[in-house]
Scaffold this motif. Structure first.
Motif, PDB file in Angstrom:
ATOM      1  N   ASN A  56       4.202  33.066  13.302  1.00 17.79           N
ATOM      2  CA  ASN A  56       5.573  33.139  12.787  1.00 17.79           C
ATOM      3  C   ASN A  56       6.010  31.862  12.079  1.00 17.79           C
ATOM      4  O   ASN A  56       7.188  31.675  11.780  1.00 17.79           O
ATOM      5  CB  ASN A  56       6.554  33.453  13.921  1.00 17.79           C
ATOM      6  N   SER A 100       7.954  35.685   0.679  1.00 16.97           N
ATOM      7  CA  SER A 100       9.390  35.929   0.526  1.00 16.97           C
ATOM      8  C   SER A 100      10.022  34.899  -0.385  1.00 16.97           C
ATOM      9  O   SER A 100      10.879  35.218  -1.215  1.00 16.97           O
ATOM     10  CB  SER A 100      10.094  35.882   1.890  1.00 16.97           C
ATOM     11  N   GLN A 136       6.260  36.986   3.722  1.00 19.31           N
ATOM     12  CA  GLN A 136       7.183  38.102   3.933  1.00 19.31           C
ATOM     13  C   GLN A 136       7.096  38.655   5.347  1.00 19.31           C
ATOM     14  O   GLN A 136       8.088  39.140   5.906  1.00 19.31           O
ATOM     15  CB  GLN A 136       6.904  39.203   2.909  1.00 19.31           C
ATOM     16  N   SER A 137       5.924  38.570   5.941  1.00 18.77           N
ATOM     17  CA  SER A 137       5.750  39.037   7.318  1.00 18.77           C
ATOM     18  C   SER A 137       4.865  38.049   8.069  1.00 18.77           C
ATOM     19  O   SER A 137       4.237  37.171   7.460  1.00 18.77           O
ATOM     20  CB  SER A 137       5.125  40.438   7.348  1.00 18.77           C
TER      21      SER A 137
END
Length: 337
Positions: free
Chosen positions: A18, A53, A70-71
């Protein structure tokens, strides 16, 4: 040309799935060129590109880029970050020649780990609150992990002397993971200052630092005159480092006449003065250093630098200074000392 000075995650490191990715460039960059076209994240394991992103530059120095996938990254997969040659500095100089704009100028691989980062950074004060802080001192802090530099600015901290707000500048050293907060003026002797981290500062996984306050007491007035510590010049850049914080007031301020960003305080001679009105002069409040860019010296030939009429931030006048030394080559220094 500019280059990538550091990256997190570093080569071969494991990164939390993350986490964002940060880049530090060697100098201020043209933000319009540091974008999702010129910054590419490649999943080496899957053999596919990763959608980003955003790619955002910092608003303080324009030297740091924050890359947000983005993920979340896939645990166990290897990734490669690629920076294309079209990325340019603030003067428009690209990392590679114009005909190599699509070529990779920098790349580095890392691995996505198995565990998300859910822990807030830990702060380590460089000066303990029980110590006396010099009136020309700096508030320095280390951290156990990288910070999101877009959450490090004037709105993320407060500095007070009693009930009086004090203006300050922040500088984040991504390579060393250190943060410096520098008062815009000399501190008042024998006074109490309160510095607060207001809880909006984040790491690269968006974990926030808890609101934290530090209280410092200052010592006596500074009566020591500054001096020059080091001077280095290549054919494009000169860097002059002083022994203590030096006056760097802008042209609109009352102390402009003795400021180290006043071109009149310097004479750089090599068949004519090389520090002229159009030369860029910038000040580093942590290293107490002035950098002049665009000086156009000849590598290998001697230069003579004379400095006169400057003061430190307490108003102590520096004795006139002169040095003659050989000019280095920017092909070796890359304009970075």
């Amino acid at each position: 040309p500019p280059y990538v000075k550091s990256m997190f995650p570093g080569p071969g490191m494991n990164a939390a799935p993350n986490s964002k990715i940060s880049l530090e460039f060697s100098e201020a960059m043209n933000a319009s060129t540091v974008n999702t076209t010129n910054i590419v994240l490649w999943n080496v394991t899957a053999g596919a590109g990763v959608t980003l992103s955003s790619v955002a530059m910092d608003s303080n120095e324009s030297k740091f880029a924050l890359i947000t996938p983005q993920s979340a990254l896939i645990s166990g997969n290897s990734y490669e970050l690629r920076v294309k040659g079209a990325v340019a500095n603030s003067s428009g100089i690209t990392m590679r020649p114009p005909d190599q704009a699509s070529s990779v100028a920098f790349s580095s691989q890392f691995v996505a780990g198995t565990t998300n980062d859910t822990t807030a950074p830990t702060i380590y004060p460089m000066t303990t609150t029980s110590s006396i802080l010099a009136v020309n001192g700096t508030f320095g802090f280390g951290f156990n992990e990288k910070l999101d530099f877009n959450t490090i600015g004037a709105t993320n901290f407060s500095l007070y002397r009693g009930a009086t707000a004090v203006g300050f500048t922040t500088k984040y050293d991504s390579s060393a993971n250190n943060l410096y907060i520098v008062s815009n003026s000399v501190l008042i002797p024998s006074s109490t200052y309160t510095l607060t981290f207001n809880g909006t500062i984040k790491d690269l996984a968006n974990n926030r630092i808890t609101t934290t306050t530090y209280t410092y007491s200052t010592g006596q007035a500074d009566t020591t005159a500054p001096n020059v510590k080091t001077v280095r010049c290549d054919d494009y850049t000169c860097r002059i480092e002083f022994t203590e914080p030096i006056n760097h007031d802008s042209q609109v301020d009352s102390n402009w006449v003795s400021s180290t960003v006043n071109h009149a305080r310097f004479n750089l001679d090599q068949s004519g003065d090389k520090i002229i009105a159009g030369t860029s002069l910038t000040y580093d409040p942590v290293d107490y250093a002035v950098t002049a860019k665009g000086v156009v010296l000849t590598a290998g030939a001697n230069f003579t630098l004379t400095i006169a009429g400057v003061t430190d931030i307490s108003g102590n006048v520096m004795s006139s200074y002169s040095i003659t030394a050989p000019t280095e080559s920017s092909a070796q220094t890359f304009g970075s000392f």
